[in-house]
Scaffold this motif. Structure first.
Motif, PDB file in Angstrom:
ATOM      1  N   ILE A   1       2.384  -3.553  -9.527  1.00  0.00           N
ATOM      2  CA  ILE A   1       3.283  -4.339  -8.680  1.00  0.00           C
ATOM      3  C   ILE A   1       3.022  -5.829  -8.876  1.00  0.00           C
ATOM      4  N   PHE A   2       1.753  -6.237  -8.921  1.00  0.00           N
ATOM      5  CA  PHE A   2       1.433  -7.658  -9.150  1.00  0.00           C
ATOM      6  C   PHE A   2       2.025  -8.135 -10.480  1.00  0.00           C
ATOM      7  N   SER A   3       1.949  -7.286 -11.516  1.00  0.00           N
ATOM      8  CA  SER A   3       2.456  -7.697 -12.832  1.00  0.00           C
ATOM      9  C   SER A   3       3.965  -7.896 -12.785  1.00  0.00           C
ATOM     10  N   ILE A   4       4.658  -7.073 -12.015  1.00  0.00           N
ATOM     11  CA  ILE A   4       6.110  -7.244 -11.874  1.00  0.00           C
ATOM     12  C   ILE A   4       6.410  -8.569 -11.186  1.00  0.00           C
TER      13      ILE A   4
ATOM     14  N   TRP B   1       3.754   9.511  -8.386  1.00  0.00           N
ATOM     15  CA  TRP B   1       4.503   9.680  -9.629  1.00  0.00           C
ATOM     16  C   TRP B   1       3.556   9.840 -10.818  1.00  0.00           C
ATOM     17  N   MET B   2       2.484   9.061 -10.810  1.00  0.00           N
ATOM     18  CA  MET B   2       1.501   9.163 -11.891  1.00  0.00           C
ATOM     19  C   MET B   2       0.809  10.519 -11.870  1.00  0.00           C
TER      20      MET B   2
ATOM     21  N   ASP C   1       0.833  -1.210   0.000  1.00  0.00           N
ATOM     22  CA  ASP C   1       0.000   0.000   0.000  1.00  0.00           C
ATOM     23  C   ASP C   1       0.866   1.258   0.000  1.00  0.00           C
ATOM     24  N   ASP C   2       1.937   1.228   0.793  1.00  0.00           N
ATOM     25  CA  ASP C   2       2.836   2.384   0.863  1.00  0.00           C
ATOM     26  C   ASP C   2       3.502   2.649  -0.482  1.00  0.00           C
ATOM     27  N   LYS C   3       4.010   1.592  -1.122  1.00  0.00           N
ATOM     28  CA  LYS C   3       4.684   1.779  -2.407  1.00  0.00           C
ATOM     29  C   LYS C   3       3.685   2.111  -3.516  1.00  0.00           C
ATOM     30  N   ALA C   4       2.465   1.599  -3.410  1.00  0.00           N
ATOM     31  CA  ALA C   4       1.431   1.954  -4.379  1.00  0.00           C
ATOM     32  C   ALA C   4       1.127   3.448  -4.305  1.00  0.00           C
TER      33      ALA C   4
ATOM     34  N   SER D   1      -1.857   3.938 -14.347  1.00  0.00           N
ATOM     35  CA  SER D   1      -2.415   2.587 -14.311  1.00  0.00           C
ATOM     36  C   SER D   1      -2.740   2.310 -12.850  1.00  0.00           C
ATOM     37  N   ASP D   2      -3.227   1.114 -12.541  1.00  0.00           N
ATOM     38  CA  ASP D   2      -3.495   0.774 -11.155  1.00  0.00           C
ATOM     39  C   ASP D   2      -2.180   0.365 -10.484  1.00  0.00           C
ATOM     40  N   PRO D   3      -1.727   1.119  -9.468  1.00  0.00           N
ATOM     41  CA  PRO D   3      -0.411   0.824  -8.867  1.00  0.00           C
ATOM     42  C   PRO D   3      -0.300  -0.576  -8.271  1.00  0.00           C
TER      43      PRO D   3
END
Length: 203
Positions: A158-161, A143-144, A134-137, A152-154
């Protein structure tokens, strides 16, 4: 209350042997398929000797998972809000891919625990992991909002990475069977993911 005695060098060495052996057995067979006998044999210890260091198979498994989570989340923790957004995110992708290359057994151990419903780490996933993500999102969302990277959805970014990097560890046999023995999946993956995420993140 008397403090526990510090472990001797031999005790630390044997604990490390058990954990290394358990990592091999758990990553191959999962928690349910692993046995204390198999772990002891892999470690070169008798079962009673193993039980001197760990009281149960579950204790060994929980100890491994605890160390793994700290290692696995370090690259995400290191993502800096004051860094260049694309550099920070591409650096995170590269570090996750490098970890999949260098720690395939750890990745499979983690994946098996998740697939089985995370019975030994669900509390940590819904508290510590959630708080970190949540913090990194929120950093990514800032940034967005500033126009530094495409919107995009943060969380799903992260999940995609995670999915696009850990795949190379968790499905290593499949990847190498498809590519063939003369190709390096990790070198190719790094080049591909750099292009993919550069285009995805470009404002």
């Amino acid at each position: 209350m008397t403090a526990p005695k510090p472990r001797t060098r031999i005790q630390e060495k044997n604990r490390a042997r058990v954990l290394e052996a358990a990592l091999e057995i758990f990553s191959l067979h999962g928690f349910r398929g692993a046995t204390l006998d198999a772990i002891a044999a892999e470690a070169g210890l008798s079962k009673p000797n193993l039980l001197y260091y760990f009281a149960s198979k579950e204790e060994i498994h929980v100890t491994l998972l605890g160390g793994l989570v700290d290692t696995w989340l370090a690259p995400l923790r290191d993502m800096r809000a004051d860094g260049h957004p694309q550099d920070e995110l591409l650096g995170y992708v590269r570090r996750k891919l490098q970890m999949s290359r260098d720690f395939p057994r750890e990745s499979r151990l983690f994946a098996q625990e998740i697939v089985q419903g995370a019975p030994r780490m669900i509390d940590g996933l819904s508290t510590d992991l959630k708080a970190l993500v949540d913090d990194k999102a929120e950093v990514i969302r800032d940034w967005m909002d500033a126009g530094h990277i495409a919107r995009s959805d943060p969380h799903h970014l992260i999940f995609s990475i995670w999915s696009l990097t850990q795949h190379y560890a968790d499905f290593d046999v499949q990847v190498r069977a498809v590519l063939g023995a003369d190709r390096d999946p990790f070198a190719e993956a790094e080049a591909f993911l750099d292009v993919l995420f550069t285009r995805l993140l470009r404002p």
